[in-house]
Design a protein around this motif. Structure first.
Motif, PDB file in Angstrom:
ATOM      1  N   VAL A 132       0.837  -1.204   0.000  1.00 60.98           N
ATOM      2  CA  VAL A 132       0.000   0.000   0.000  1.00 60.98           C
ATOM      3  C   VAL A 132       0.866   1.244   0.000  1.00 60.98           C
ATOM      4  O   VAL A 132       0.611   2.216  -0.726  1.00 60.98           O
ATOM      5  N   ALA A 133       1.913   1.233   0.794  1.00 59.33           N
ATOM      6  CA  ALA A 133       2.823   2.376   0.852  1.00 59.33           C
ATOM      7  C   ALA A 133       3.512   2.601  -0.490  1.00 59.33           C
ATOM      8  O   ALA A 133       3.713   3.749  -0.919  1.00 59.33           O
ATOM      9  N   ALA A 134       3.868   1.504  -1.163  1.00 61.97           N
ATOM     10  CA  ALA A 134       4.515   1.629  -2.475  1.00 61.97           C
ATOM     11  C   ALA A 134       3.561   2.230  -3.500  1.00 61.97           C
ATOM     12  O   ALA A 134       3.961   3.063  -4.334  1.00 61.97           O
ATOM     13  N   ILE A 135       2.293   1.821  -3.454  1.00 64.68           N
ATOM     14  CA  ILE A 135       1.285   2.392  -4.359  1.00 64.68           C
ATOM     15  C   ILE A 135       1.128   3.885  -4.103  1.00 64.68           C
ATOM     16  O   ILE A 135       1.069   4.697  -5.038  1.00 64.68           O
ATOM     17  N   GLU A 136       1.089   4.254  -2.826  1.00 68.04           N
ATOM     18  CA  GLU A 136       0.958   5.672  -2.490  1.00 68.04           C
ATOM     19  C   GLU A 136       2.194   6.460  -2.917  1.00 68.04           C
ATOM     20  O   GLU A 136       2.090   7.625  -3.320  1.00 68.04           O
ATOM     21  N   GLN A 137       3.358   5.830  -2.851  1.00 62.29           N
ATOM     22  CA  GLN A 137       4.578   6.501  -3.298  1.00 62.29           C
ATOM     23  C   GLN A 137       4.495   6.818  -4.787  1.00 62.29           C
ATOM     24  O   GLN A 137       4.933   7.885  -5.235  1.00 62.29           O
ATOM     25  N   CYS A 138       3.940   5.898  -5.562  1.00 63.85           N
ATOM     26  CA  CYS A 138       3.768   6.147  -6.997  1.00 63.85           C
ATOM     27  C   CYS A 138       2.856   7.351  -7.232  1.00 63.85           C
ATOM     28  O   CYS A 138       3.116   8.190  -8.106  1.00 63.85           O
ATOM     29  N   HIS A 139       1.777   7.453  -6.429  1.00 68.28           N
ATOM     30  CA  HIS A 139       0.894   8.616  -6.535  1.00 68.28           C
ATOM     31  C   HIS A 139       1.654   9.897  -6.192  1.00 68.28           C
ATOM     32  O   HIS A 139       1.562  10.907  -6.897  1.00 68.28           O
ATOM     33  N   GLU A 140       2.398   9.855  -5.099  1.00 70.60           N
ATOM     34  CA  GLU A 140       3.116  11.048  -4.646  1.00 70.60           C
ATOM     35  C   GLU A 140       4.156  11.505  -5.665  1.00 70.60           C
ATOM     36  O   GLU A 140       4.423  12.708  -5.806  1.00 70.60           O
ATOM     37  N   ASN A 141       4.736  10.558  -6.399  1.00 70.55           N
ATOM     38  CA  ASN A 141       5.740  10.895  -7.414  1.00 70.55           C
ATOM     39  C   ASN A 141       5.113  11.352  -8.730  1.00 70.55           C
ATOM     40  O   ASN A 141       5.840  11.702  -9.670  1.00 70.55           O
ATOM     41  N   GLY A 142       3.771  11.323  -8.815  1.00 72.93           N
ATOM     42  CA  GLY A 142       3.100  11.764 -10.032  1.00 72.93           C
ATOM     43  C   GLY A 142       3.180  10.782 -11.178  1.00 72.93           C
ATOM     44  O   GLY A 142       3.098  11.176 -12.345  1.00 72.93           O
TER      45      GLY A 142
END
Length: 361
Positions: free
Chosen positions: A14-24
């Motif tokens: 889940v954290a990795a998915i959110e990191q992808c969002h945060e990186n645009g």
């Protein structure tokens, strides 16, 4: 993103998915984290070097390497075996010509319609039948999405940045169909475009909208074609005097047309002759009094498409919107359960008929 040596927990994912969002890196929906081992599985499905540049977009000075395409295909949810189709899809999209002419950045907000032909359709599970433009089929959804992520991440064409779409349309998320070759009475699109029968290909058509033609229980081929022609000739998509259209004919309509003697070329010729609006209707919509209505900066190839001074044309005279039958791209797709077809409106026409590429492993 680095790959941990220890087992990942659900919270790590889940954290990795959110990191992808945060990186645009996303299209607004969750993506699959592109860990190196997953990306490497994609690269195993091509003999091209990961550092090969597939195409450079000169106006933004950015290119897409094979490795970047693999990363985006992984994030889109593709299977590794889908990767050759993704590569062919990008090549076909570039081959059509619109990316180099600013089509991805246009205010009209279009995107590529991908059409898959040949054995790869069944080998990889591409949907060619019911709900062909809709959800439910991984190959269609993810290959189309992979191309959008490549446009956004490799080329930087993101909304509110280089993507200038005024409103856009849902097909920009993903729009990939396969041709229903088994229920078509005619040669496939790939054969029409010059490929040998049995060769797997992807073709691309820069698209702005899809419009249904719901014509059931009529039984007359010309009535169906007149209905399709009316949709092809709609005033709203008119940015130039002429345009290109895609016509995705449902199997029921295609078989009716064939039974009554229409070949694919006959269909294209009929639509080219009958698609349009009267000069009076164009004037009533603010179109056609002056060539300035249609003029827009662009290459000399657009000059003919822009020419549209209708000042001396009688109100009741039909003004056609298709230059030649070759500006009608005919595909058979969908289920043979109702008289429904779809007209795909485009931004206009570039210098060639349609982009196409062979799927290579």
């Amino acid at each position: 993103m680095t790959e941990q040596q220890t087992a990942l927990t659900p919270e790590d994912l889940v954290a990795a998915i959110e990191q992808c969002h945060e990186n645009g890196w996303t299209d607004g929906l969750p993506v699959v984290p592109p860990i190196p081992s997953l990306v490497n599985r994609f690269l195993e499905h091509t003999d091209r070097s990961p550092t090969d540049v597939i195409w450079t977009m000169k106006q933004v000075k950015r290119g897409c390497t094979v490795q970047a395409a693999a990363i985006n295909a992984a994030m889109a949810g593709c299977k590794p075996e889908h990767f050759p189709v993704v590569l062919a899809a990008l090549e076909a999209t570039v081959d059509e010509g619109w990316p180099g002419l600013g089509g991805w950045q246009s205010t009209t907000g279009g995107g590529p319609l991908l059409i898959v032909n040949g054995p790869v359709r069944t080998e990889l599970g591409f949907n060619a039948k019911g709900n062909v433009f809709g959800p439910g089929f991984r190959a269609n959804a993810t290959v189309g999405r992979a191309l959008r992520l490549i446009i956004m991440n490799a080329y930087g064409i993101r909304p509110h940045e280089l993507d200038q779409a005024t409103q856009g349309f849902p097909g920009k998320f993903s729009m990939c169909i396969a041709e229903n070759e088994e229920e078509s009475p005619w040669e496939s699109l790939s054969v029409t475009l010059g490929h040998e029968a049995g060769v797997s290909t992807v073709s691309a058509l820069h698209t702005r909208s899809t419009e249904h033609v719901d014509n059931r229980n009529v039984g007359d081929a010309r009535s169906v074609l007149n209905d399709i022609a009316d949709t092809c000739g709609r005033i709203g998509p008119m940015t130039r005097r002429f345009r290109r259209v895609g016509v995705v004919i449902g199997p029921e309509h295609a078989q009716l047309l064939a039974r009554q003697g229409f070949s694919k070329q006959d269909v294209r010729e009929y639509l080219a002759e009958h698609s349009g609006r009267t000069a009076g209707a164009l004037r009533a919509a603010g179109r056609g009094e002056s060539t300035a209505v249609f003029q827009s900066p662009g290459p000399a190839a657009f000059d003919e498409a822009a020419a549209s001074d209708l000042t001396h044309v009688p109100d009741d005279e039909l003004v056609t919107v298709l230059r030649t039958p070759e500006d009608v791209v005919v595909v058979v797709a969908g289920a043979a359960n109702a008289g429904v077809s779809t007209v795909v409106q485009t931004l206009g026409f570039p210098t060639k008929t349609i982009g196409t590429a062979v799927v290579r492993s």
